[in-house]
Design a protein around this motif. Structure first.
Motif, PDB file in Angstrom:
ATOM      1  N   SER A   1      -1.609  10.867  19.555  1.00  0.00           N
ATOM      2  CA  SER A   1      -2.309  10.086  20.303  1.00  0.00           C
ATOM      3  C   SER A   1      -2.513   8.584  18.556  1.00  0.00           C
ATOM      4  O   SER A   1      -2.497   7.694  19.039  1.00  0.00           O
ATOM      5  N   LYS A   2      -0.890   9.310  18.045  1.00  0.00           N
ATOM      6  CA  LYS A   2      -1.833   8.903  16.239  1.00  0.00           C
ATOM      7  C   LYS A   2      -0.242   8.238  16.597  1.00  0.00           C
ATOM      8  O   LYS A   2       0.990   8.874  16.452  1.00  0.00           O
ATOM      9  N   TYR A   3      -0.133   6.936  15.935  1.00  0.00           N
ATOM     10  CA  TYR A   3       1.397   6.396  15.436  1.00  0.00           C
ATOM     11  C   TYR A   3       2.349   5.452  14.387  1.00  0.00           C
ATOM     12  O   TYR A   3       0.901   4.826  14.152  1.00  0.00           O
ATOM     13  N   THR A   4       2.452   5.903  13.331  1.00  0.00           N
ATOM     14  CA  THR A   4       2.792   5.242  11.995  1.00  0.00           C
ATOM     15  C   THR A   4       4.062   5.249  11.818  1.00  0.00           C
ATOM     16  O   THR A   4       5.289   5.558  12.648  1.00  0.00           O
ATOM     17  N   HIS A   5       4.381   4.518  11.329  1.00  0.00           N
ATOM     18  CA  HIS A   5       5.932   4.348  10.626  1.00  0.00           C
ATOM     19  C   HIS A   5       5.840   4.406   8.997  1.00  0.00           C
ATOM     20  O   HIS A   5       4.938   4.839   8.318  1.00  0.00           O
ATOM     21  N   GLY A   6       6.800   5.526   8.229  1.00  0.00           N
ATOM     22  CA  GLY A   6       6.427   6.235   7.170  1.00  0.00           C
ATOM     23  C   GLY A   6       7.687   5.673   6.756  1.00  0.00           C
ATOM     24  O   GLY A   6       9.140   5.378   6.753  1.00  0.00           O
ATOM     25  N   MET A   7       8.135   5.566   5.158  1.00  0.00           N
ATOM     26  CA  MET A   7       8.952   5.648   4.417  1.00  0.00           C
ATOM     27  C   MET A   7       8.928   6.882   3.294  1.00  0.00           C
ATOM     28  O   MET A   7       7.585   6.885   2.874  1.00  0.00           O
ATOM     29  N   TRP A   8       9.402   7.185   2.814  1.00  0.00           N
ATOM     30  CA  TRP A   8       9.426   8.125   1.880  1.00  0.00           C
ATOM     31  C   TRP A   8      10.020   7.045   0.117  1.00  0.00           C
ATOM     32  O   TRP A   8      10.652   6.240   0.111  1.00  0.00           O
ATOM     33  N   ALA A   9       8.691   7.598  -0.716  1.00  0.00           N
ATOM     34  CA  ALA A   9       9.324   6.447  -1.952  1.00  0.00           C
ATOM     35  C   ALA A   9       9.160   7.409  -2.996  1.00  0.00           C
ATOM     36  O   ALA A   9       8.687   8.297  -3.483  1.00  0.00           O
ATOM     37  N   HIS A  10      11.066   7.367  -3.328  1.00  0.00           N
ATOM     38  CA  HIS A  10      10.919   8.461  -4.313  1.00  0.00           C
ATOM     39  C   HIS A  10      10.379   7.430  -5.887  1.00  0.00           C
ATOM     40  O   HIS A  10      10.432   8.245  -7.227  1.00  0.00           O
ATOM     41  N   ARG A  11      10.337   6.214  -5.939  1.00  0.00           N
ATOM     42  CA  ARG A  11       9.524   5.456  -7.065  1.00  0.00           C
ATOM     43  C   ARG A  11       9.552   4.151  -6.790  1.00  0.00           C
ATOM     44  O   ARG A  11      10.100   3.596  -5.569  1.00  0.00           O
ATOM     45  N   LEU A  12       7.598   3.737  -7.209  1.00  0.00           N
ATOM     46  CA  LEU A  12       7.289   2.535  -7.117  1.00  0.00           C
ATOM     47  C   LEU A  12       7.084   2.382  -7.830  1.00  0.00           C
ATOM     48  O   LEU A  12       6.176   2.446  -9.105  1.00  0.00           O
ATOM     49  N   THR A  13       6.863   0.322  -8.098  1.00  0.00           N
ATOM     50  CA  THR A  13       6.186   0.055  -9.679  1.00  0.00           C
ATOM     51  C   THR A  13       5.172  -0.341  -8.566  1.00  0.00           C
ATOM     52  O   THR A  13       4.773  -0.457  -7.215  1.00  0.00           O
ATOM     53  N   VAL A  14       4.145  -0.969  -9.928  1.00  0.00           N
ATOM     54  CA  VAL A  14       2.971  -0.542  -9.513  1.00  0.00           C
ATOM     55  C   VAL A  14       2.437  -2.246  -8.159  1.00  0.00           C
ATOM     56  O   VAL A  14       1.962  -2.017  -7.622  1.00  0.00           O
ATOM     57  N   GLN A  15       3.436  -3.239  -8.915  1.00  0.00           N
ATOM     58  CA  GLN A  15       3.624  -4.064  -8.162  1.00  0.00           C
ATOM     59  C   GLN A  15       4.038  -4.425  -6.772  1.00  0.00           C
ATOM     60  O   GLN A  15       3.125  -4.877  -5.571  1.00  0.00           O
ATOM     61  N   ASP A  16       4.729  -3.730  -6.517  1.00  0.00           N
ATOM     62  CA  ASP A  16       5.193  -2.927  -5.475  1.00  0.00           C
ATOM     63  C   ASP A  16       4.900  -2.418  -4.836  1.00  0.00           C
ATOM     64  O   ASP A  16       3.860  -2.475  -3.445  1.00  0.00           O
TER      65      ASP A  16
ATOM     66  N   LYS B   1       9.172  -9.853   2.783  1.00  0.00           N
ATOM     67  CA  LYS B   1      10.134 -10.147   2.014  1.00  0.00           C
ATOM     68  C   LYS B   1       9.923 -10.055   0.029  1.00  0.00           C
ATOM     69  O   LYS B   1      10.757  -9.987  -0.423  1.00  0.00           O
ATOM     70  N   LYS B   2       8.805 -10.250  -0.266  1.00  0.00           N
ATOM     71  CA  LYS B   2       8.510  -9.981  -1.494  1.00  0.00           C
ATOM     72  C   LYS B   2       8.960  -8.242  -2.094  1.00  0.00           C
ATOM     73  O   LYS B   2       9.656  -8.355  -2.723  1.00  0.00           O
ATOM     74  N   CYS B   3       8.767  -7.416  -0.797  1.00  0.00           N
ATOM     75  CA  CYS B   3       9.001  -5.927  -1.226  1.00  0.00           C
ATOM     76  C   CYS B   3      10.624  -5.824  -1.168  1.00  0.00           C
ATOM     77  O   CYS B   3      11.778  -5.270  -1.662  1.00  0.00           O
ATOM     78  N   TYR B   4      10.873  -6.647  -0.010  1.00  0.00           N
ATOM     79  CA  TYR B   4      12.370  -6.368   0.424  1.00  0.00           C
ATOM     80  C   TYR B   4      12.878  -6.867  -0.614  1.00  0.00           C
ATOM     81  O   TYR B   4      15.200  -6.822  -0.892  1.00  0.00           O
ATOM     82  N   GLN B   5      13.010  -7.662  -1.180  1.00  0.00           N
ATOM     83  CA  GLN B   5      13.824  -8.325  -2.169  1.00  0.00           C
ATOM     84  C   GLN B   5      14.459  -7.496  -3.516  1.00  0.00           C
ATOM     85  O   GLN B   5      15.149  -8.384  -4.391  1.00  0.00           O
ATOM     86  N   ARG B   6      13.325  -6.305  -3.951  1.00  0.00           N
ATOM     87  CA  ARG B   6      12.908  -6.165  -4.791  1.00  0.00           C
ATOM     88  C   ARG B   6      13.880  -4.475  -4.997  1.00  0.00           C
ATOM     89  O   ARG B   6      13.915  -4.134  -5.956  1.00  0.00           O
ATOM     90  N   MET B   7      12.735  -4.178  -3.532  1.00  0.00           N
ATOM     91  CA  MET B   7      13.276  -2.445  -4.008  1.00  0.00           C
ATOM     92  C   MET B   7      14.224  -2.547  -3.056  1.00  0.00           C
ATOM     93  O   MET B   7      14.887  -2.986  -2.667  1.00  0.00           O
ATOM     94  N   LEU B   8      15.410  -1.264  -3.234  1.00  0.00           N
ATOM     95  CA  LEU B   8      16.299  -0.894  -3.374  1.00  0.00           C
ATOM     96  C   LEU B   8      16.082   0.236  -2.193  1.00  0.00           C
ATOM     97  O   LEU B   8      15.721   0.838  -2.153  1.00  0.00           O
ATOM     98  N   LEU B   9      16.328   0.134  -0.637  1.00  0.00           N
ATOM     99  CA  LEU B   9      16.545   0.951   0.289  1.00  0.00           C
ATOM    100  C   LEU B   9      17.826   1.860   0.539  1.00  0.00           C
ATOM    101  O   LEU B   9      18.622   1.092   0.164  1.00  0.00           O
ATOM    102  N   PHE B  10      17.273   3.058   0.086  1.00  0.00           N
ATOM    103  CA  PHE B  10      18.713   4.525  -0.439  1.00  0.00           C
ATOM    104  C   PHE B  10      18.967   4.407   1.692  1.00  0.00           C
ATOM    105  O   PHE B  10      18.854   4.311   2.218  1.00  0.00           O
ATOM    106  N   ARG B  11      20.839   4.224   0.918  1.00  0.00           N
ATOM    107  CA  ARG B  11      21.361   4.499   2.242  1.00  0.00           C
ATOM    108  C   ARG B  11      22.752   5.004   2.125  1.00  0.00           C
ATOM    109  O   ARG B  11      23.237   4.950   0.778  1.00  0.00           O
ATOM    110  N   SER B  12      22.700   6.171   1.997  1.00  0.00           N
ATOM    111  CA  SER B  12      23.965   7.351   2.289  1.00  0.00           C
ATOM    112  C   SER B  12      25.708   6.739   2.872  1.00  0.00           C
ATOM    113  O   SER B  12      25.710   6.432   3.486  1.00  0.00           O
TER     114      SER B  12
END
Length: 459
Positions: A28-43, A448-459
């Motif tokens: 019954s638990k639903y979430t969305h997730g992502m693996w953070a290889h690296r995060l700035t403290v502001q992000d 928007k604040k994050c997707y303009q700064r963070m890099l989304l890994f694409r293979s």
């Protein structure tokens, strides 16, 4: 564009039908997730302000409308924090033990021995001395040498009247200029409570150490300090998970402990206008007479101290370390705010109104809940009446728009073949890619604040 200046994340999408640890729901638990290889403290600060939370390097966001137990991000304003009776009782209990060695509610201290009549004074027990004086034992009938006992209710009323009279007298003295430093009626701060409850020669010594995790460590000395207590920390964690959460021994290996509470994606920072310890992930260790008894895992971010997890030796459960550590972390946040003015909130993770064991977080006043749709902060007093009616709620008015949630694919940054580029450029280079839906979903969740700064890994 250098990738070292950016957070790097890998979106994992939705995790369907997971087990819930709050209501025991199996699927019954639903979430969305992502693996953070690296995060700035502001992000990461901006992510938790949109309902995200980390477990090791894995970050997740509950699917609020669908999950069985909606989890609302909660924060406490430490500058205006007010202790309640339960908090004061906890502080008194801990400091009573530290100052006198007396464990409230147990039989291995002087107070309990006195009640049992087994403590000795001049070689005689309490019962023997009572017999010599022909005094009735406590609790075995009225004492003719003392006035009749009053009911607790009457005693409380008398105490209240005395207090009001004292306040009235102080007010009169102040109005006539007879008091140089009137106390007034403002409640004492948590800092004053912690200072007043301590004594110069305590029976036990409690030391609280802030230790940087390996990723946050800036020197060999920092790393050595963390490593020197690693085994002790792990043993306490294992003992806690087995004793308090009833987990199996094989579920708590060193690797699970490391990935859960030691590994962190946060990049340490130490700007000139920040706290002396810098920003990043830390362990706040509680040492009693030289023995490690508890560890609070925290993240120090630009606007807050975020509580990640607490574990302690179950042998010291009588100290109410869950509450005590939260109060200590609030006091710690207040001290950091003096060095970094923007750092004035204490994030307690998630508030779950439908789960009794998680509602206690609302007792830390003032508290605010994050509106799951507008991503704004609302006083908890305005939220709980709505949550009494329905588990999931929008707290803000319907016309309040989440402007940070607007997605523009031209501004979404991705990392492809070690190069940072806008998603539209990546799409032109890979016309067969069929990931636009996932990228839009990711961008909407992180904002928007994050997707303009963070890099989304694409293979």
């Amino acid at each position: 564009m250098s990738e070292t200046q950016h957070s790097i994340v890998e979106y994992r999408g939705k995790r369907e039908r997971g087990p819930c640890g709050y209501c025991s729901g199996r699927c019954s638990k639903y979430t969305h997730g992502m693996w953070a290889h690296r995060l700035t403290v502001q992000d990461y600060q901006d992510l938790i302000d949109r309902g995200w939370r980390r477990s090791g390097k894995y970050t997740y966001k509950p699917t609020m409308k669908k999950t069985c137990c909606p989890q609302y991000t909660i924060k406490c304003g430490v500058l205006d924090f007010q202790l309640n009776k339960s908090h004061k009782k906890c502080l008194k209990k801990v400091h009573k033990f530290l100052n006198t060695g007396i464990r409230s509610g147990t039989g291995d201290n002087v107070e309990a021995q006195e009640k049992a009549g087994t403590s000795t004074v001049a070689g005689k027990t309490t019962k023997e001395r009572q017999k010599e004086k022909q005094e009735p034992a406590p609790g075995k009938g009225p004492d003719p040498t003392k006035p009749p006992c009053k009911k607790a209710k009457l005693l409380r009323l008398e105490k209240k009247k005395q207090k009001l009279a004292k306040v009235h007298q102080e007010g009169q003295a102040e109005s006539h200029g007879l008091m140089e430093n009137p106390s007034g009626n403002s409640p004492k701060s948590i800092d004053q409570w912690l200072k007043e409850l301590s004594t110069e020669n305590p029976k036990h010594k409690l030391e609280i150490r802030l230790v940087a995790t390996p990723h946050t460590a800036r020197s060999a000395r920092d790393t050595a300090e963390f490593d020197s207590s690693y085994e002790q920390s792990y043993e306490i964690f294992k003992k806690y998970q087995i004793g308090i959460h009833k987990e199996k021994p094989h579920e708590n290996t060193k690797s699970t402990y490391k990935s859960f509470l030691v590994d962190s994606p946060l990049e340490p920072e130490k700007p000139s206008n920040g706290p002396r310890c810098g920003y990043g992930s830390f362990h706040q260790q509680y040492w009693l007479d030289g023995k490690l008894i508890a560890v609070g895992v925290i993240d120090i971010l630009p606007y807050c101290v975020s509580s990640v997890y607490l574990y302690y030796d179950p042998d010291y459960e009588f100290l109410n370390l869950g509450t005590y550590s939260a109060l200590r972390e609030i006091a710690f946040t207040r001290s950091l705010q003096k060095e970094a003015p923007d750092l004035k909130y204490y994030y307690m993770g998630f508030y779950i109104h439908s789960c009794p064991k998680m509602k206690y977080k609302g007792q830390y006043v003032p508290s605010f809940l994050l509106c799951p749709e507008a991503c704004t902060w609302v006083p908890i007093e305005a939220c709980t009446p709505k949550l009494d009616v329905r588990k999931y709620n929008r707290f803000e008015d319907a016309d309040k728009v989440d402007e940070n949630g607007v997605v523009n694919l031209d501004e979404v940054l991705v990392l492809f073949e070690r190069q940072a580029m806008p998603y539209t450029v990546y799409k032109a280079l890979n016309p067969r890619a069929r990931d636009e839906g996932d990228v839009k979903e990711y961008a909407g969740f992180v904002g928007k604040k994050c997707y303009q700064r963070m890099l989304l890994f694409r293979s």
